[in-house]
Design a protein around this motif. Structure first.
Motif, mmCIF file in Angstrom:
data_model
loop_
_atom_site.group_PDB
_atom_site.id
_atom_site.type_symbol
_atom_site.label_atom_id
_atom_site.label_comp_id
_atom_site.label_asym_id
_atom_site.label_seq_id
_atom_site.Cartn_x
_atom_site.Cartn_y
_atom_site.Cartn_z
ATOM 1 N N GLU A 274 35.728 40.836 48.183
ATOM 2 C CA GLU A 274 35.154 42.035 47.568
ATOM 3 C C GLU A 274 36.200 42.923 46.886
ATOM 4 O O GLU A 274 35.848 43.826 46.130
ATOM 5 N N THR A 275 37.472 42.671 47.165
ATOM 6 C CA THR A 275 38.540 43.450 46.531
ATOM 7 C C THR A 275 38.483 43.287 45.018
ATOM 8 O O THR A 275 38.799 44.203 44.273
ATOM 9 N N GLY A 276 38.077 42.127 44.562
ATOM 10 C CA GLY A 276 37.969 41.879 43.128
ATOM 11 C C GLY A 276 39.306 41.527 42.509
ATOM 12 O O GLY A 276 40.267 41.178 43.200
ATOM 13 N N ARG A 277 39.354 41.636 41.208
ATOM 14 C CA ARG A 277 40.541 41.231 40.444
ATOM 15 C C ARG A 277 41.786 41.975 40.905
ATOM 16 O O ARG A 277 41.789 43.188 41.032
ATOM 17 N N LEU A 278 42.841 41.210 41.136
ATOM 18 C CA LEU A 278 44.148 41.756 41.489
ATOM 19 C C LEU A 278 45.108 41.543 40.333
ATOM 20 O O LEU A 278 45.006 40.556 39.603
ATOM 21 N N THR A 279 46.031 42.466 40.186
ATOM 22 C CA THR A 279 47.090 42.340 39.199
ATOM 23 C C THR A 279 48.415 42.354 39.940
ATOM 24 O O THR A 279 48.620 43.161 40.854
ATOM 25 N N CYS A 280 49.299 41.450 39.559
ATOM 26 C CA CYS A 280 50.629 41.398 40.167
ATOM 27 C C CYS A 280 51.670 41.376 39.064
ATOM 28 O O CYS A 280 51.678 40.464 38.233
ATOM 29 N N LEU B 40 44.424 26.308 41.485
ATOM 30 C CA LEU B 40 44.162 26.280 42.920
ATOM 31 C C LEU B 40 43.966 27.686 43.491
ATOM 32 O O LEU B 40 43.075 27.924 44.301
ATOM 33 N N LEU B 41 44.798 28.640 43.050
ATOM 34 C CA LEU B 41 44.759 29.995 43.602
ATOM 35 C C LEU B 41 43.975 30.986 42.738
ATOM 36 O O LEU B 41 43.987 32.180 43.017
ATOM 37 N N ASP B 42 43.289 30.514 41.720
ATOM 38 C CA ASP B 42 42.507 31.390 40.835
ATOM 39 C C ASP B 42 43.356 32.529 40.285
ATOM 40 O O ASP B 42 42.977 33.696 40.340
ATOM 41 N N MET B 43 44.519 32.179 39.761
ATOM 42 C CA MET B 43 45.391 33.182 39.168
ATOM 43 C C MET B 43 45.869 32.679 37.816
ATOM 44 O O MET B 43 45.894 31.477 37.565
ATOM 45 N N LYS B 44 46.228 33.644 36.952
ATOM 46 C CA LYS B 44 46.741 33.243 35.651
ATOM 47 C C LYS B 44 47.725 34.271 35.127
ATOM 48 O O LYS B 44 47.651 35.452 35.452
ATOM 49 N N LEU B 45 48.646 33.776 34.312
ATOM 50 C CA LEU B 45 49.619 34.625 33.638
ATOM 51 C C LEU B 45 48.903 35.364 32.519
ATOM 52 O O LEU B 45 48.244 34.759 31.695
ATOM 53 N N VAL B 46 49.020 36.698 32.518
ATOM 54 C CA VAL B 46 48.346 37.483 31.480
ATOM 55 C C VAL B 46 49.314 38.176 30.533
ATOM 56 O O VAL B 46 48.939 38.504 29.409
ATOM 57 N N SER B 47 50.551 38.399 30.952
ATOM 58 C CA SER B 47 51.536 38.950 30.028
ATOM 59 C C SER B 47 52.931 38.560 30.486
ATOM 60 O O SER B 47 53.176 38.337 31.669
ATOM 61 N N LEU B 48 53.816 38.485 29.512
ATOM 62 C CA LEU B 48 55.179 38.064 29.770
ATOM 63 C C LEU B 48 56.089 38.804 28.810
ATOM 64 O O LEU B 48 55.849 38.812 27.603
ATOM 65 N N PHE C 85 50.532 38.683 36.379
ATOM 66 C CA PHE C 85 49.474 37.732 36.692
ATOM 67 C C PHE C 85 48.230 38.498 37.103
ATOM 68 O O PHE C 85 48.318 39.635 37.592
ATOM 69 N N GLU C 86 47.073 37.858 36.942
ATOM 70 C CA GLU C 86 45.864 38.374 37.556
ATOM 71 C C GLU C 86 45.342 37.276 38.461
ATOM 72 O O GLU C 86 45.560 36.086 38.217
ATOM 73 N N ALA C 87 44.671 37.696 39.523
ATOM 74 C CA ALA C 87 44.163 36.750 40.512
ATOM 75 C C ALA C 87 42.821 37.239 41.033
ATOM 76 O O ALA C 87 42.524 38.440 40.993
ATOM 77 N N PHE C 88 42.043 36.285 41.514
ATOM 78 C CA PHE C 88 40.694 36.582 41.976
ATOM 79 C C PHE C 88 40.511 36.032 43.389
ATOM 80 O O PHE C 88 40.198 34.861 43.565
ATOM 81 N N PRO C 89 40.742 36.875 44.397
ATOM 82 C CA PRO C 89 40.610 36.403 45.777
ATOM 83 C C PRO C 89 39.156 36.034 46.086
ATOM 84 O O PRO C 89 38.227 36.609 45.526
ATOM 85 N N THR D 107 48.209 45.080 42.901
ATOM 86 C CA THR D 107 47.280 46.215 42.899
ATOM 87 C C THR D 107 45.894 45.743 42.483
ATOM 88 O O THR D 107 45.738 44.694 41.856
ATOM 89 N N ASP D 108 44.882 46.566 42.791
ATOM 90 C CA ASP D 108 43.525 46.261 42.343
ATOM 91 C C ASP D 108 43.247 46.975 41.022
ATOM 92 O O ASP D 108 44.143 47.601 40.434
ATOM 93 N N ALA D 109 42.010 46.891 40.558
ATOM 94 C CA ALA D 109 41.640 47.467 39.260
ATOM 95 C C ALA D 109 41.815 48.983 39.223
ATOM 96 O O ALA D 109 41.965 49.562 38.149
ATOM 97 N N ASN D 110 41.820 49.636 40.393
ATOM 98 C CA ASN D 110 42.009 51.083 40.459
ATOM 99 C C ASN D 110 43.458 51.484 40.712
ATOM 100 O O ASN D 110 43.753 52.664 40.895
ATOM 101 N N GLY D 111 44.361 50.511 40.755
ATOM 102 C CA GLY D 111 45.759 50.807 40.996
ATOM 103 C C GLY D 111 46.139 50.911 42.459
ATOM 104 O O GLY D 111 47.284 51.252 42.775
ATOM 105 N N LYS D 112 45.214 50.611 43.371
ATOM 106 C CA LYS D 112 45.501 50.675 44.804
ATOM 107 C C LYS D 112 46.423 49.516 45.188
ATOM 108 O O LYS D 112 46.185 48.369 44.830
ATOM 109 N N LEU D 113 47.490 49.819 45.920
ATOM 110 C CA LEU D 113 48.491 48.839 46.313
ATOM 111 C C LEU D 113 48.004 48.006 47.501
ATOM 112 O O LEU D 113 47.520 48.552 48.492
ATOM 113 N N TYR D 114 48.165 46.679 47.411
ATOM 114 C CA TYR D 114 47.792 45.757 48.489
ATOM 115 C C TYR D 114 49.010 45.080 49.120
ATOM 116 O O TYR D 114 49.020 44.814 50.314
ATOM 117 N N ALA D 115 50.007 44.783 48.314
ATOM 118 C CA ALA D 115 51.232 44.178 48.828
ATOM 119 C C ALA D 115 52.342 44.396 47.794
ATOM 120 O O ALA D 115 52.075 44.579 46.609
#
Length: 145
Positions: free
Chosen positions: A101-107, A28-36, A43-47, A126-134
């Protein structure tokens, strides 16, 4: 839990939930677990525009769900297989707007304190460049049902 899942490790159970079989939230939220790891989950997510609020930016609930998921999986990675837990407090700091347009997010969520009944964790988006969003923190409680 069915018998075929009783032989899974804790990590395998989490991966099963988030990589397809157990949680429709990731789809539903276009996110997935990428490492544990032990006490850490990423997680990564695609807004996209489908998550926009009336102000034409991603609704804050999208970031909150991503933060809560990463922290929750980090906590769950340290719990015993039969433990149940839930979020009892969630604090979110929105640093900048999230757009399609932010693109792939990593949480990434990390355990801060792991007590017998109460745990705390923190996470950063953060985004692909490491910029913090929340970023945020949460308190979680183990319970028996």
């Amino acid at each position: 839990m069915s018998d075929d899942h009783k032989t899974l490790t804790q990590r395998e159970e989490i991966e099963r939930w988030w990589r397809g079989a157990g949680s429709p939230l990731n789809e539903l939220l276009d996110m997935k677990l990428v490492s544990l790891g032990d006490g850490e989950a990423t997680f990564e997510a695609f807004p996209s525009r489908k998550f926009y609020n009336p102000q034409q930016r991603t609704h804050g609930g999208y970031a909150a769900a991503l933060l809560d998921s990463a922290m929750g999986c980090a906590i769950f990675s340290r719990l015993g297989r039969e433990a149940n837990f839930g979020t009892i407090e969630l604090k979110v700091n929105f640093v900048r707007g999230i757009f399609a347009e932010t693109g792939r997010l990593t949480c990434t969520g990390k355990v801060i304190h792991f007590g017998r009944r109460v745990q705390t964790a923190e996470a950063r988006i953060t985004d692909a460049n490491g910029k913090l969003y929340a970023h945020g923190s949460g308190t979680f409680m183990v319970y028996n049902e």
